[in-house]
Structures are given as C-alpha cells and as structure tokens.
Design a protein around this motif. Structure first.
Motif, PDB file in Angstrom:
ATOM      1  N   GLY A   1     130.622 -67.068  47.323  1.00  0.00           N
ATOM      2  CA  GLY A   1     128.765 -67.076  47.291  1.00  0.00           C
ATOM      3  C   GLY A   1     128.394 -65.720  47.292  1.00  0.00           C
ATOM      4  N   LEU A   2     127.401 -65.413  47.966  1.00  0.00           N
ATOM      5  CA  LEU A   2     126.561 -64.366  48.541  1.00  0.00           C
ATOM      6  C   LEU A   2     126.374 -64.028  49.594  1.00  0.00           C
ATOM      7  CD1 LEU A   2     124.152 -63.977  45.230  1.00  0.00           C
ATOM      8  CD2 LEU A   2     126.425 -62.904  45.211  1.00  0.00           C
ATOM      9  N   ASP A   3     126.307 -62.882  50.052  1.00  0.00           N
ATOM     10  CA  ASP A   3     125.828 -62.423  51.264  1.00  0.00           C
ATOM     11  C   ASP A   3     124.664 -61.398  51.043  1.00  0.00           C
ATOM     12  OD1 ASP A   3     125.371 -61.408  53.767  1.00  0.00           O
ATOM     13  OD2 ASP A   3     127.353 -60.795  54.280  1.00  0.00           O
ATOM     14  N   LYS A   4     123.492 -61.522  51.725  1.00  0.00           N
ATOM     15  CA  LYS A   4     122.261 -60.704  51.321  1.00  0.00           C
ATOM     16  C   LYS A   4     122.509 -59.404  52.067  1.00  0.00           C
ATOM     17  CE  LYS A   4     119.844 -62.373  55.212  1.00  0.00           C
ATOM     18  NZ  LYS A   4     118.573 -63.025  55.753  1.00  0.00           N
ATOM     19  N   ASN A   5     123.468 -59.260  52.962  1.00  0.00           N
ATOM     20  CA  ASN A   5     123.616 -58.074  53.669  1.00  0.00           C
ATOM     21  C   ASN A   5     124.887 -57.117  52.932  1.00  0.00           C
ATOM     22  OD1 ASN A   5     121.936 -58.666  55.979  1.00  0.00           O
ATOM     23  ND2 ASN A   5     123.275 -60.053  56.561  1.00  0.00           N
TER      24      ASN A   5
ATOM     25  N   ASP B   1     129.847 -71.652  40.620  1.00  0.00           N
ATOM     26  CA  ASP B   1     128.483 -71.454  40.652  1.00  0.00           C
ATOM     27  C   ASP B   1     127.991 -72.437  41.899  1.00  0.00           C
ATOM     28  OD1 ASP B   1     125.833 -70.748  40.048  1.00  0.00           O
ATOM     29  OD2 ASP B   1     125.806 -72.087  38.493  1.00  0.00           O
ATOM     30  N   ASP B   2     128.829 -72.957  42.779  1.00  0.00           N
ATOM     31  CA  ASP B   2     128.314 -73.690  43.742  1.00  0.00           C
ATOM     32  C   ASP B   2     129.088 -73.644  45.113  1.00  0.00           C
ATOM     33  OD1 ASP B   2     126.634 -76.123  44.681  1.00  0.00           O
ATOM     34  OD2 ASP B   2     128.570 -77.371  44.326  1.00  0.00           O
ATOM     35  N   ALA B   3     129.382 -72.461  45.400  1.00  0.00           N
ATOM     36  CA  ALA B   3     129.901 -71.985  46.653  1.00  0.00           C
ATOM     37  C   ALA B   3     129.115 -72.265  47.762  1.00  0.00           C
ATOM     38  CB  ALA B   3     130.400 -70.414  46.784  1.00  0.00           C
TER      39      ALA B   3
ATOM     40  N   THR C   1     124.275 -67.443  50.551  1.00  0.00           N
ATOM     41  CA  THR C   1     122.666 -67.446  50.401  1.00  0.00           C
ATOM     42  C   THR C   1     122.413 -67.426  48.950  1.00  0.00           C
ATOM     43  OG1 THR C   1     122.666 -64.923  50.047  1.00  0.00           O
ATOM     44  CG2 THR C   1     122.356 -65.776  52.043  1.00  0.00           C
ATOM     45  N   GLY C   2     123.323 -68.062  48.057  1.00  0.00           N
ATOM     46  CA  GLY C   2     122.946 -68.216  46.515  1.00  0.00           C
ATOM     47  C   GLY C   2     124.385 -67.882  45.896  1.00  0.00           C
ATOM     48  N   SER C   3     124.178 -68.210  44.376  1.00  0.00           N
ATOM     49  CA  SER C   3     125.417 -68.085  43.615  1.00  0.00           C
ATOM     50  C   SER C   3     125.573 -66.635  42.813  1.00  0.00           C
ATOM     51  CB  SER C   3     125.394 -69.027  42.739  1.00  0.00           C
ATOM     52  OG  SER C   3     124.387 -69.028  41.708  1.00  0.00           O
ATOM     53  N   PHE C   4     126.489 -66.103  42.626  1.00  0.00           N
ATOM     54  CA  PHE C   4     126.493 -65.021  41.350  1.00  0.00           C
ATOM     55  C   PHE C   4     125.705 -64.914  40.254  1.00  0.00           C
ATOM     56  CE2 PHE C   4     129.303 -61.826  39.021  1.00  0.00           C
ATOM     57  CZ  PHE C   4     128.361 -60.625  39.682  1.00  0.00           C
TER      58      PHE C   4
ATOM     59  N   ASP D   1     122.996 -66.780  39.765  1.00  0.00           N
ATOM     60  CA  ASP D   1     121.746 -66.703  40.367  1.00  0.00           C
ATOM     61  C   ASP D   1     121.281 -65.249  40.369  1.00  0.00           C
ATOM     62  OD1 ASP D   1     121.616 -69.441  40.016  1.00  0.00           O
ATOM     63  OD2 ASP D   1     121.734 -69.904  42.157  1.00  0.00           O
ATOM     64  N   GLN D   2     122.073 -64.350  41.170  1.00  0.00           N
ATOM     65  CA  GLN D   2     121.957 -63.057  41.271  1.00  0.00           C
ATOM     66  C   GLN D   2     121.360 -62.381  39.982  1.00  0.00           C
ATOM     67  OE1 GLN D   2     124.616 -60.217  42.961  1.00  0.00           O
ATOM     68  NE2 GLN D   2     123.174 -59.747  44.755  1.00  0.00           N
ATOM     69  N   LEU D   3     122.485 -62.615  39.242  1.00  0.00           N
ATOM     70  CA  LEU D   3     122.254 -61.890  37.870  1.00  0.00           C
ATOM     71  C   LEU D   3     120.942 -62.278  37.230  1.00  0.00           C
ATOM     72  CD1 LEU D   3     125.767 -62.291  36.479  1.00  0.00           C
ATOM     73  CD2 LEU D   3     124.873 -60.110  37.493  1.00  0.00           C
ATOM     74  N   LYS D   4     120.688 -63.494  37.060  1.00  0.00           N
ATOM     75  CA  LYS D   4     119.669 -63.919  36.467  1.00  0.00           C
ATOM     76  C   LYS D   4     118.206 -63.261  37.184  1.00  0.00           C
ATOM     77  CE  LYS D   4     117.412 -68.093  34.778  1.00  0.00           C
ATOM     78  NZ  LYS D   4     117.475 -69.774  34.531  1.00  0.00           N
ATOM     79  N   GLU D   5     118.121 -63.279  38.485  1.00  0.00           N
ATOM     80  CA  GLU D   5     117.262 -62.531  39.298  1.00  0.00           C
ATOM     81  C   GLU D   5     116.932 -61.323  38.736  1.00  0.00           C
ATOM     82  OE1 GLU D   5     117.502 -63.717  43.273  1.00  0.00           O
ATOM     83  OE2 GLU D   5     117.331 -65.970  42.893  1.00  0.00           O
ATOM     84  N   ALA D   6     117.919 -60.517  38.747  1.00  0.00           N
ATOM     85  CA  ALA D   6     118.069 -59.033  38.195  1.00  0.00           C
ATOM     86  C   ALA D   6     117.759 -58.755  36.847  1.00  0.00           C
ATOM     87  CB  ALA D   6     119.260 -58.516  38.960  1.00  0.00           C
ATOM     88  N   GLY D   7     117.676 -59.935  36.204  1.00  0.00           N
ATOM     89  CA  GLY D   7     117.665 -59.533  34.584  1.00  0.00           C
ATOM     90  C   GLY D   7     118.855 -59.001  33.799  1.00  0.00           C
ATOM     91  N   VAL D   8     120.059 -59.529  34.528  1.00  0.00           N
ATOM     92  CA  VAL D   8     121.554 -58.974  34.072  1.00  0.00           C
ATOM     93  C   VAL D   8     122.109 -60.053  33.342  1.00  0.00           C
ATOM     94  CG1 VAL D   8     123.609 -58.140  34.663  1.00  0.00           C
ATOM     95  CG2 VAL D   8     121.462 -57.220  35.638  1.00  0.00           C
ATOM     96  N   PRO D   9     122.814 -59.762  32.082  1.00  0.00           N
ATOM     97  CA  PRO D   9     123.264 -60.905  31.388  1.00  0.00           C
ATOM     98  C   PRO D   9     124.727 -60.917  31.548  1.00  0.00           C
ATOM     99  CG  PRO D   9     122.634 -59.006  29.913  1.00  0.00           C
ATOM    100  CD  PRO D   9     122.022 -58.653  31.087  1.00  0.00           C
ATOM    101  N   GLY D  10     125.151 -61.973  31.547  1.00  0.00           N
ATOM    102  CA  GLY D  10     126.725 -62.119  31.732  1.00  0.00           C
ATOM    103  C   GLY D  10     127.275 -63.087  30.803  1.00  0.00           C
ATOM    104  N   LEU D  11     128.658 -62.986  30.904  1.00  0.00           N
ATOM    105  CA  LEU D  11     129.665 -63.846  29.904  1.00  0.00           C
ATOM    106  C   LEU D  11     130.618 -64.409  30.453  1.00  0.00           C
ATOM    107  CD1 LEU D  11     129.054 -64.611  26.732  1.00  0.00           C
ATOM    108  CD2 LEU D  11     130.896 -63.163  26.389  1.00  0.00           C
TER     109      LEU D  11
END
Length: 357
Positions: A62-66, A85-87, A93-96, A98-108
């Motif tokens: 998952g993610l740690d906001k800090n 995608d379900d840690a 605090t969310g999934s990797f 999701d963080q990419l999507k919120e930042a406008g960064v594409p992934g594959l």
C-alpha cells in the motif's frame, strides 16, 4: 484496458494501462529496488523519466502518506510486471495505481520487464511513450526545458531549529535530506537554485547543501561560478546532482552512463578505510575521474561494480560530495553518518551562528 510502451528503438511492449488515462513520455530507466515504489515515484530526480520496476510485484504494502519524497509524483510514467491494488497494511492510505491516477501519471502493468530491461540496457538513452495504442513515427520526450525548473521550489522555505544554519540549494531535493538535517538540530533554509550569491550571503549560513535533482548537470553551467563561490566561503556538501555540480564548478567534467545506477543495493568502497557500504542510488551521469584530477579534490568513494567515482573531498576546504544518497529512503542507512560529518565540519569551521527566522 490494453496499453503499449513504444520505444524509440522501434520496440513495442504490451500491457494493461493503470494510473492516468492519457499518454506519457520520457526517458525509460529501470530500478533494481525491491521496495520503495512510493518514494521513488515521488523522488524529483526521476522527473522526465518512465520508471521500470525490475521487481515483479509492486504495490503490495500500500501507501503511507508520510513516505512521499516530494509534494508531487515526479515520474512521467511507470512500468511493472504486476501491481497489487488492494493492499491493507500498516498505515495503508490507498493504492499505488490510485496515486498515479490522482497525479495524472500513466502506467503499464503486465509487461515482461525482464525483456524490457534487457532491451534498454543496450542503449545509452531510450525514450518511450505509454499510450492506449502503439505510436507510429518518432518518439520524442514531451517535456522541454530544464527538468530542474519543473521540480525545484520557487521561493524560500525556512525550517527553524537550534543548531547550525544550513542553506539547502534546491535542484529537486528529497524530503528525507531535509529530515536528516532537522534530526541533527540544523535550522534549514531551502532556496531556489537561482538565488543570487549575495542573497545567500545575507542569510549568514553555517553551511551549504547542494541537493539531488534531475537531468544533465552541464545544462546548469550558469550556476557553476556561484557554486564555487559558496564552496570557497562555507562548508559545503553535495548529494547526487549536487556532487556532479560541485565537480563541474571546480573545473571537472561529467559524462552520461550507459544505463545509470538506480536501486538500493549498490556497493560503494570507502577508500580511506576499505569498508564497503551498500547504498541507494539514482543517477544517469557520473563525474569523470580524469576530469577532476588536479582540481584540488581527491576521490573518497568508488563504485565496486564499475569503478566510477562515488565521492569527492577537497584537499584544503571543508567541501565534500557523494554520488549516492546517504539519506536513503528507500534503501540502507549505511552512509547516514555523512550528515554527522557535515554538521561537525560546520561547527569546526565557525561555530554555531543561530539562524534568523
């Protein structure tokens, strides 16, 4: 949804799109780190780059906001074999994705990263494009201008403390560097790298730290004189890009590596003691040893794998630098003691002149 990574070599890799739903382009680089996907994706040194994770499973804790190393996601895109995608782990605090999507960064995801890394290792620089369809025609980087300008602060930031006052010249600094200084009692003023010398002088610093950052250090030629003036006046410590800029400021040279060093398991030998440290690294350029010889410096650290210069120390001034990241994050803390050395140099050079708010 299917997606593709098109390389300027003509090669195309198929996978499944994650993150933002619009294209991204940049230099395609790879990291060997098994952990730290959040820290790496927010490390400003990765600006303008599509980051390929060699380790197959990403996102599983998952993610740690800090844990973010900057306020924004810095990479231009990510490529991985598998993304969890379900840690639901500690401080999750969310999934990797999701963080990419919120930042406008594409992934594959779902890419044969082993084959991809073998391909890009053949070339000094490979540019790629992540999109829903393969790219026809030349693949060109989308970002123009200095990458440093896209990640450095635009105005001064002050962090009070009771100890020596460090001016951190920002080319895209990692949060962990700031925290390492604050932990040791330093007051820190983060300055835009374009700040004139006389304004730095007005802050009455005890020491200068030249930060990490993205891009080719020779593109910052206009800063070399100022960097040298600062290093000749105050104890100075350079990290990563800051290390390269320090060498260039004193008349040294740098060069692009075939693939760079990116990962948290790079062995570096300390020449004075013979001890080998495991370090965290993220760079595509190195200081040429024959370019720094005779410039008043001696080599202090050397990469065990390829013999490249990993550290410098001035022969008469309290000035030093390292190519690796002593603050790590991600990575081992073997060389964290270098911040203690820097603080000691500041105290020995002029005592503690408490910073002004």
């Amino acid at each position: 949804m299917k997606g593709y990574l098109t390389l300027d070599t003509g090669d195309i890799f198929e996978g499944e799109l994650i993150g933002a739903d619009f294209p991204g382009t940049g230099e395609v680089v790879f990291t060997t780190s098994m952990t730290g996907y959040q820290e790496m994706s927010t490390d400003p040194s990765y600006a303008g780059q599509i980051l390929v994770f060699c380790y197959p499973l990403i996102g599983n804790y998952g993610l740690d906001k800090n844990a973010n190393e900057s306020k924004n996601t810095a990479v231009s895109g990510v490529v991985t074999g598998e993304v969890w995608d379900d840690a639901e782990e500690y401080l999750h605090t969310g999934s990797f994705p999701d963080q990419l999507k919120e930042a406008g960064v594409p992934g594959l995801m779902g890419v044969d990263t082993r084959a991809l890394v073998k391909k890009i290792r053949k070339y000094p620089t490979v540019t790629g494009w992540i999109a829903a369809d393969p790219v026809t025609g030349p693949v060109q980087p989308a970002r123009e201008g200095l990458l440093v300008d896209q990640v450095a602060v635009e105005s001064a930031e002050y962090f009070p403390n009771d100890g020596p006052h460090v001016v951190l010249i920002d080319y895209g600094y990692k949060k962990s560097i700031l925290h390492a200084l604050l932990k040791r009692g330093c007051a820190v003023t983060v300055l835009p790298y374009t700040t004139p010398f006389d304004e730095v002088e007005m802050l009455n610093p005890d020491g200068i730290l030249l930060s990490n950052g993205p891009g080719d250090p020779t593109q910052l030629e206009g800063e070399f004189l100022k960097i040298r003036l600062m290093a000749e006046k105050w104890p100075t410590f350079g990290i990563c890009l800051g290390h390269q800029l320090l060498a260039l400021a004193f008349g040294g040279g740098t060069e692009k590596q075939q693939n760079g060093h990116r990962g948290s398991n790079h062995p570096v030998k300390e020449l004075l003691t013979g001890k080998v440290h495991i370090t965290s690294q993220n760079h595509g350029y190195v200081v040429r040893e024959n370019g720094i010889t005779g410039k008043g410096f001696h080599v202090t650290y050397r990469n065990v794998n390829d013999g490249t210069v990993e550290g410098l120390c001035h022969n008469s001034l309290p000035v030093s630098s390292v190519q690796f990241h002593p603050e790590a994050h991600p990575g081992p803390s073997d060389t964290d003691y270098l911040f203690n050395v820097f603080v000691r140099q500041m105290k020995e050079a002029g005592g503690i002149r408490y910073a002004k708010a």
